[in-house]
Design a protein around this motif. Structure first.
Motif, PDB file in Angstrom:
ATOM      1  N   LEU A 223       0.808  -1.220   0.000  1.00 60.13           N
ATOM      2  CA  LEU A 223       0.000   0.000   0.000  1.00 60.13           C
ATOM      3  C   LEU A 223       0.846   1.278   0.000  1.00 60.13           C
ATOM      4  O   LEU A 223       0.532   2.213  -0.749  1.00 60.13           O
ATOM      5  N   PRO A 224       1.900   1.377   0.824  1.00 53.75           N
ATOM      6  CA  PRO A 224       2.703   2.610   0.769  1.00 53.75           C
ATOM      7  C   PRO A 224       3.310   2.857  -0.606  1.00 53.75           C
ATOM      8  O   PRO A 224       3.401   4.012  -1.046  1.00 53.75           O
ATOM      9  N   VAL A 226       2.079   1.797  -3.605  1.00 53.85           N
ATOM     10  CA  VAL A 226       1.032   2.141  -4.562  1.00 53.85           C
ATOM     11  C   VAL A 226       0.503   3.548  -4.286  1.00 53.85           C
ATOM     12  O   VAL A 226       0.308   4.351  -5.206  1.00 53.85           O
ATOM     13  N   SER A 227       0.258   3.862  -2.991  1.00 53.16           N
ATOM     14  CA  SER A 227      -0.278   5.182  -2.668  1.00 53.16           C
ATOM     15  C   SER A 227       0.716   6.288  -2.990  1.00 53.16           C
ATOM     16  O   SER A 227       0.330   7.416  -3.307  1.00 53.16           O
ATOM     17  N   ALA A 230       0.156   6.834  -6.755  1.00 53.77           N
ATOM     18  CA  ALA A 230      -1.190   7.244  -7.175  1.00 53.77           C
ATOM     19  C   ALA A 230      -1.477   8.664  -6.713  1.00 53.77           C
ATOM     20  O   ALA A 230      -0.860   9.188  -5.790  1.00 53.77           O
ATOM     21  N   GLU A 231      -2.447   9.280  -7.349  1.00 55.57           N
ATOM     22  CA  GLU A 231      -2.809  10.656  -7.011  1.00 55.57           C
ATOM     23  C   GLU A 231      -4.063  10.735  -6.158  1.00 55.57           C
ATOM     24  O   GLU A 231      -4.419  11.809  -5.687  1.00 55.57           O
ATOM     25  N   ASP A 232      -4.735   9.613  -5.957  1.00 52.66           N
ATOM     26  CA  ASP A 232      -5.987   9.628  -5.202  1.00 52.66           C
ATOM     27  C   ASP A 232      -5.690   9.727  -3.716  1.00 52.66           C
ATOM     28  O   ASP A 232      -5.053   8.843  -3.143  1.00 52.66           O
ATOM     29  N   PRO A 233      -6.138  10.796  -3.042  1.00 50.22           N
ATOM     30  CA  PRO A 233      -5.852  10.937  -1.613  1.00 50.22           C
ATOM     31  C   PRO A 233      -6.486   9.850  -0.757  1.00 50.22           C
ATOM     32  O   PRO A 233      -5.972   9.525   0.315  1.00 50.22           O
ATOM     33  N   LEU A 235      -6.542   6.712  -1.340  1.00 51.86           N
ATOM     34  CA  LEU A 235      -5.620   5.579  -1.266  1.00 51.86           C
ATOM     35  C   LEU A 235      -4.546   5.845  -0.215  1.00 51.86           C
ATOM     36  O   LEU A 235      -4.145   4.936   0.532  1.00 51.86           O
ATOM     37  N   GLY A 236      -4.086   7.092  -0.123  1.00 56.95           N
ATOM     38  CA  GLY A 236      -3.140   7.458   0.926  1.00 56.95           C
ATOM     39  C   GLY A 236      -3.742   7.314   2.305  1.00 56.95           C
ATOM     40  O   GLY A 236      -3.072   6.863   3.242  1.00 56.95           O
ATOM     41  N   SER A 239      -3.897   3.600   3.108  1.00 55.26           N
ATOM     42  CA  SER A 239      -2.563   3.095   3.430  1.00 55.26           C
ATOM     43  C   SER A 239      -2.129   3.501   4.829  1.00 55.26           C
ATOM     44  O   SER A 239      -1.655   2.669   5.617  1.00 55.26           O
ATOM     45  N   THR A 301     -10.193  15.335   1.650  1.00 56.33           N
ATOM     46  CA  THR A 301      -9.756  14.404   0.617  1.00 56.33           C
ATOM     47  C   THR A 301     -10.382  14.691  -0.738  1.00 56.33           C
ATOM     48  O   THR A 301     -10.025  14.043  -1.730  1.00 56.33           O
TER      49      THR A 301
END
Length: 408
Positions: A223-224, A226-227, A230-233, A235-236, A239, A301
């Protein structure tokens, strides 16, 4: 995932209950279970072991022991396990949703209205909730130190944890402290005390456990990465909360410093909002991990508060449930191993240090500004420890005290 009939020495109940039965039982518990994880385990025992005869005292004790051994929210893991035992995977999901939803909804609603608190009364109320956090975290440190730092070795491991957090700071310091505590426990705290072999209540295949452990590890490590790309908050958010939920040893209060490093340290939530929400969490029933719902609703977000809260809640609970499913097929063997018990003893001692460091900053430094603040927080601590007052009483008393301070 396969299940067989329960052992013959269990009470004469149906091997499989109904999902609706599980949902209603845990909805009742979710609406009435005040007092934190230890109190929740008592409510579960009274309602599901003594009154409903879902399983024996011994079987319940074995499930509790496993959930306390694993990282994650112990009371929610026990509830998940009880739902799994009673009605299979859908029963586990029903138990989780019913026990978690009442407090999560209340805290998300509170988050959406929190910005409306302004003027002397609103600011006094917020300050009172910060004082609640001081009292509650102080009680948690006190109780955990008495349980987990029972000798000089484990007290020393707790002190090492504080030093590592002060030296490194942030989430890395907390992870380093817990890892060092586990390593120290492996080297210094192994015991050959005999442990009774538990009855195998959950007939899960070992393959199921290995898959659950594998999913847990892939998410923890992946997850860290990929997040970060990625630009999607959202996903952060997923993670960060998954990482926090993976490291909670010793009780729900330990999630406080982990989440503080994750959301306040990254500027996603202000320190004032963070401590206000934590104080409000003490006033609602159900698991302390629903504090994540408040934080998910508070973070900007680009999505609605309810979506942010839902993502945060799923992320923080998921690792504990994966670890429980992974550990169930191996528990009867694992708990006999002195090395495993030593690692757990050391990790529990380290989390006392982690929580103790958080008690100073941000909890104490943000709330105790004058001598009267110290007196009010001490009042809350004494009510909790000496008078055994439920947390919601302390919330009411200190919230009104904060308003009184603001108006004087």
């Amino acid at each position: 995932m396969s299940f067989s009939e329960r052992p013959s020495n269990l009470p004469e109940v149906h091997p499989q209950g109904h999902v609706i039965e599980v949902f209603l039982a845990f909805l009742k518990l979710g609406l009435t279970s005040f007092g934190g994880p230890i109190a929740h385990l008592g409510y579960f025992r009274e309602e599901l072991v003594k009154r409903r005869n879902w399983l024996t005292e011994e079987a319940y004790g074995d499930l509790v022991a496993l959930c306390q051994f694993l990282p994650g929210p112990a009371s929610s893991q026990v509830g998940f396990g009880l739902g799994l035992l009673r009605a299979g995977p859908l029963g586990a999901l029903a138990a989780f949703l019913a026990f978690t939803a009442p407090s999560a909804v209340l805290l998300i609603v509170f988050a959406t209205w929190a910005n409306a608190f302004s003027g002397p009364i609103g600011l006094g109320l917020i300050h009172g909730l910060k004082l609640v956090a001081v009292a509650v975290v102080s009680q948690a440190v006190w109780g955990m130190a008495r349980n987990f730092c029972v000798d000089q070795t484990r007290a020393g491991l707790a002190l090492v944890a504080v030093i590592l957090i002060v030296f490194f700071g942030g989430a890395f310091g907390q992870i380093a402290a817990i890892v060092a505590g586990g390593l120290g426990g492996y080297l210094l705290c192994q015991s050959d005390d005999l442990v009774r072999k538990p009855e195998a209540l959950f007939r899960l295949k070992r393959r199921t456990g290995v898959i659950a452990f594998g999913v847990f590890a892939v998410l923890l490590l992946g997850l860290p990465l990929v997040s970060g790309m990625a630009e999607d908050p959202l996903l952060g958010v997923f993670s960060g909360f998954y990482q926090s939920g993976s490291l909670v040893f010793g009780g729900g209060h330990v999630v406080l410093p982990l989440l503080e490093a994750e959301v306040v340290g990254k500027g996603l939530v202000s320190e004032t909002s963070f401590l206000t929400g934590y104080g409000a969490t003490q006033a609602v029933p159900g698991p302390l991990f629903t504090f994540a719902g408040y934080l998910g609703a508070e973070m900007q977000t680009g999505y609605s508060a309810w979506i942010g809260a839902s993502v945060a809640l799923v992320a923080i609970f998921l690792p504990g449930f994966l670890l429980l499913i992974g550990g169930l097929p191996f528990w009867s063997v694992l708990r006999q191993t002195p090395a495993a018990r030593g690692v757990m003893a050391g990790a529990n001692a380290a989390v006392v240090g982690v929580l103790g460091a958080a008690l100073y900053s941000p909890v104490w430094t943000s709330a105790i500004l004058e001598a009267k603040d110290f007196a009010a927080a001490l009042l809350g601590f004494v009510l909790l420890v000496s008078f055994k007052a439920p947390p919601w009483v302390v919330v009411v008393v200190l919230a009104l005290t904060g308003v009184g301070f603001a108006l004087v």
